[in-house]
Design a protein around this motif. Structure first.
Motif, PDB file in Angstrom:
ATOM      1  N   GLN A  67       0.794  -1.215   0.000  1.00 43.16           N
ATOM      2  CA  GLN A  67       0.000   0.000   0.000  1.00 43.16           C
ATOM      3  C   GLN A  67       0.836   1.278   0.000  1.00 43.16           C
ATOM      4  OE1 GLN A  67      -3.330  -0.331  -0.265  1.00 43.16           O
ATOM      5  NE2 GLN A  67      -2.984  -2.551  -0.285  1.00 43.16           N
ATOM      6  N   ASP A  68       2.151   1.156   0.219  1.00 43.49           N
ATOM      7  CA  ASP A  68       2.999   2.342   0.351  1.00 43.49           C
ATOM      8  C   ASP A  68       3.923   2.494  -0.846  1.00 43.49           C
ATOM      9  OD1 ASP A  68       4.328   0.058   1.016  1.00 43.49           O
ATOM     10  OD2 ASP A  68       5.487   0.946   2.649  1.00 43.49           O
ATOM     11  N   GLY A  69       3.340   2.333  -2.050  1.00 41.11           N
ATOM     12  CA  GLY A  69       4.139   2.384  -3.272  1.00 41.11           C
ATOM     13  C   GLY A  69       4.864   3.702  -3.462  1.00 41.11           C
ATOM     14  N   GLU A  70       4.210   4.819  -3.143  1.00 34.45           N
ATOM     15  CA  GLU A  70       4.829   6.129  -3.335  1.00 34.45           C
ATOM     16  C   GLU A  70       6.056   6.285  -2.446  1.00 34.45           C
ATOM     17  OE1 GLU A  70       5.613   9.609  -5.033  1.00 34.45           O
ATOM     18  OE2 GLU A  70       3.977   8.275  -5.613  1.00 34.45           O
ATOM     19  N   ASN A  71       5.970   5.809  -1.208  1.00 26.98           N
ATOM     20  CA  ASN A  71       7.097   5.875  -0.287  1.00 26.98           C
ATOM     21  C   ASN A  71       8.260   5.012  -0.785  1.00 26.98           C
ATOM     22  OD1 ASN A  71       8.446   6.578   2.136  1.00 26.98           O
ATOM     23  ND2 ASN A  71       7.858   4.620   3.040  1.00 26.98           N
ATOM     24  N   ILE A  72       7.945   3.853  -1.348  1.00 29.71           N
ATOM     25  CA  ILE A  72       8.984   2.961  -1.867  1.00 29.71           C
ATOM     26  C   ILE A  72       9.672   3.585  -3.070  1.00 29.71           C
ATOM     27  CG2 ILE A  72       9.367   0.736  -3.013  1.00 29.71           C
ATOM     28  CD1 ILE A  72       7.265  -0.448  -1.191  1.00 29.71           C
ATOM     29  N   ARG A  73       8.892   4.245  -3.932  1.00 23.14           N
ATOM     30  CA  ARG A  73       9.481   4.868  -5.121  1.00 23.14           C
ATOM     31  C   ARG A  73      10.527   5.904  -4.748  1.00 23.14           C
ATOM     32  NH1 ARG A  73       4.504   3.690  -7.649  1.00 23.14           N
ATOM     33  NH2 ARG A  73       3.411   5.364  -6.594  1.00 23.14           N
ATOM     34  N   LYS A  74      10.367   6.535  -3.594  1.00 29.98           N
ATOM     35  CA  LYS A  74      11.334   7.533  -3.149  1.00 29.98           C
ATOM     36  C   LYS A  74      12.617   6.863  -2.641  1.00 29.98           C
ATOM     37  CE  LYS A  74       7.800  10.923  -1.807  1.00 29.98           C
ATOM     38  NZ  LYS A  74       7.168  11.663  -0.684  1.00 29.98           N
ATOM     39  N   LYS A  75      12.504   5.631  -2.181  1.00 27.96           N
ATOM     40  CA  LYS A  75      13.654   4.930  -1.603  1.00 27.96           C
ATOM     41  C   LYS A  75      14.431   4.119  -2.634  1.00 27.96           C
ATOM     42  CE  LYS A  75      11.616   4.399   3.028  1.00 27.96           C
ATOM     43  NZ  LYS A  75      11.191   3.428   4.061  1.00 27.96           N
ATOM     44  N   VAL A  76      13.727   3.624  -3.641  1.00 26.17           N
ATOM     45  CA  VAL A  76      14.352   2.731  -4.623  1.00 26.17           C
ATOM     46  C   VAL A  76      14.335   3.392  -5.991  1.00 26.17           C
ATOM     47  CG1 VAL A  76      14.301   0.444  -5.682  1.00 26.17           C
ATOM     48  CG2 VAL A  76      13.562   0.726  -3.297  1.00 26.17           C
ATOM     49  N   GLY A  77      15.486   3.881  -6.425  1.00 25.05           N
ATOM     50  CA  GLY A  77      15.601   4.500  -7.738  1.00 25.05           C
ATOM     51  C   GLY A  77      15.774   3.456  -8.828  1.00 25.05           C
ATOM     52  N   PHE A  78      15.303   3.755 -10.031  1.00 24.20           N
ATOM     53  CA  PHE A  78      15.360   2.786 -11.129  1.00 24.20           C
ATOM     54  C   PHE A  78      16.794   2.401 -11.456  1.00 24.20           C
ATOM     55  CE2 PHE A  78      15.665   1.598 -15.591  1.00 24.20           C
ATOM     56  CZ  PHE A  78      14.657   0.655 -15.707  1.00 24.20           C
ATOM     57  N   PHE A 328      30.305  -0.775  -6.429  1.00 28.53           N
ATOM     58  CA  PHE A 328      29.823   0.612  -6.499  1.00 28.53           C
ATOM     59  C   PHE A 328      28.415   0.675  -5.949  1.00 28.53           C
ATOM     60  CE2 PHE A 328      32.988   0.187  -9.824  1.00 28.53           C
ATOM     61  CZ  PHE A 328      33.776   1.317  -9.620  1.00 28.53           C
ATOM     62  N   ASP A 329      28.309   0.524  -4.644  1.00 28.88           N
ATOM     63  CA  ASP A 329      27.013   0.489  -3.978  1.00 28.88           C
ATOM     64  C   ASP A 329      26.688   1.858  -3.399  1.00 28.88           C
ATOM     65  OD1 ASP A 329      24.648  -0.359  -2.958  1.00 28.88           O
ATOM     66  OD2 ASP A 329      25.490  -1.336  -1.206  1.00 28.88           O
ATOM     67  N   LYS A 330      26.229   2.745  -4.258  1.00 25.29           N
ATOM     68  CA  LYS A 330      25.853   4.083  -3.823  1.00 25.29           C
ATOM     69  C   LYS A 330      24.351   4.153  -3.650  1.00 25.29           C
ATOM     70  CE  LYS A 330      29.695   6.324  -6.189  1.00 25.29           C
ATOM     71  NZ  LYS A 330      30.107   7.330  -7.199  1.00 25.29           N
ATOM     72  N   LYS A 331      23.909   5.027  -2.811  1.00 26.37           N
ATOM     73  CA  LYS A 331      22.475   5.170  -2.567  1.00 26.37           C
ATOM     74  C   LYS A 331      21.807   5.790  -3.782  1.00 26.37           C
ATOM     75  CE  LYS A 331      22.809   5.579   2.455  1.00 26.37           C
ATOM     76  NZ  LYS A 331      22.470   6.383   3.630  1.00 26.37           N
TER      77      LYS A 331
END
Length: 332
Positions: A67-78, A328-331
């Motif tokens: 249910q928190d898709g918008e919050n996840i989109r902010k955390k996980v970039g394509f 290369f594990d960058k946020k």
């Protein structure tokens, strides 16, 4: 992910990759590269775009399994997810057993962003969707073969078996999507003597987490069928478009080759190679698959060998790229 675990994945993959490179016939490799010319560059570049299909499929799964898709989109970039996708496949290629390397890496990379349970369910669901698309690809390839090639008794029997196997697998996966698959797999493992005690103990310790993972897996199929279909179609499209690799290679030696036959070669080759999933980079299985599919489509054995060589080199290069990306594990 902690640097310690990054280094373990990186060093393990690097050692296996080095061992596989030592198995190459370098004279044959040089001859093949010289013959392929700029088409080899096209093959390497093609996979930059093909991995976008895989990443997009996983991205859809992550952003719609809850249910928190918008919050996840902010955390996980394509593009961060693209890097993890490529590295995960590199570990899968290099690991005997296929999914034994890339999936733990994906879960450990994604867990700090969305939690262990959500990361686990999305990775399991992505792996299921990736495999599910293969069965659809094999089944549709049977229909394609029937539509464009004459049949004899032997080929009719082979195609019937492949189609039946694919349909049974599709049914099994649909059932797993509807109800979840984590608890069922542990229940199945608990019946085998060698792992019975471990599976039962693991299930008792993680009963609640496994049930949560299953509910998250089922939610995408049951509550958001459009997202489920989108993820499957992206993976299936990747299978179909990836036949361009074989088409590009065959153009070097057979200007009259057609794209539909390239799809069939890929289908038969991937089917044969996946039967030998326990081998790193499916060594031997993929080459045998190319030779068998080439013969079945009236192509020369030398054409099958040439295609197998170039595909093997492409896999090694992208495996090396994926392993380097682990460092290369960058946020996002």
């Amino acid at each position: 992910m902690k640097k310690k675990y990054q280094n373990i994945f990186f060093i393990f993959g690097l050692v296996v990759l080095a061992l596989m490179i030592t198995q190459l016939d370098f004279a044959q490799v040089w001859s093949g590269l010289h013959r392929a010319g700029y088409w080899f560059v096209a093959v390497i570049a093609l996979w930059f775009f093909l991995y976008m299909f895989n990443t997009a499929s996983w991205y859809v799964i992550i952003n719609n399994a809850g249910q928190d898709g918008e919050n996840i989109r902010k955390k996980v970039g394509f593009w961060w997810l693209y890097k993890i996708t490529v590295s995960g496949f590199a570990l899968n290629y290099a690991t005997p057993g296929g999914l034994m390397g890339g999936e733990p890496y994906r879960i450990m990379s994604l867990s700090p962003k969305i939690g262990t349970e959500r990361a686990s369910s999305s990775v399991i669901l992505f792996a299921m969707t990736h495999i599910f698309s293969h069965f659809w690809f094999w089944f549709l390839s049977v229909l394609l073969y029937v539509a464009i090639h004459p049949l004899n008794v032997v080929m009719s029997v082979i195609l019937f078996v492949v189609a039946l196997f694919s349909l049974v697998a599709i049914w099994f996966f649909v059932k797993g999507y509807k109800k979840g698959i984590a608890v069922s797999c542990l229940g199945l493992l608990s019946r085998f003597p060698l792992v019975k005690r471990w599976a039962q103990g693991f299930f008792e310790r993680h009963r609640e987490q496994l049930s949560t993972i299953d509910s998250q897996i089922a939610s995408l199929h049951n509550q958001n069928p459009k997202a489920f279909v989108s993820a499957v179609l992206l993976e299936l499209s990747c299978r179909i478009v990836s036949a361009l690799e074989i088409y590009f290679i065959l153009l070097v030696i057979m200007p009259s080759v057609n794209y539909l036959d390239s799809i069939l070669i890929l289908a038969f080759t991937s089917l044969f190679a996946n039967m030998l999933f326990f081998m790193p980079l499916q060594l031997g299985g993929r080459e045998g698959g190319f030779l068998m599919s080439a013969k079945g489509l009236a192509l020369t054995a030398s054409a099958g060998i040439f295609v197998a060589l170039i595909v093997r080199l492409r896999e090694l290069i992208w495996t090396a790229i994926g392993l380097l990306l682990i460092k290369f594990d960058k946020k996002s």
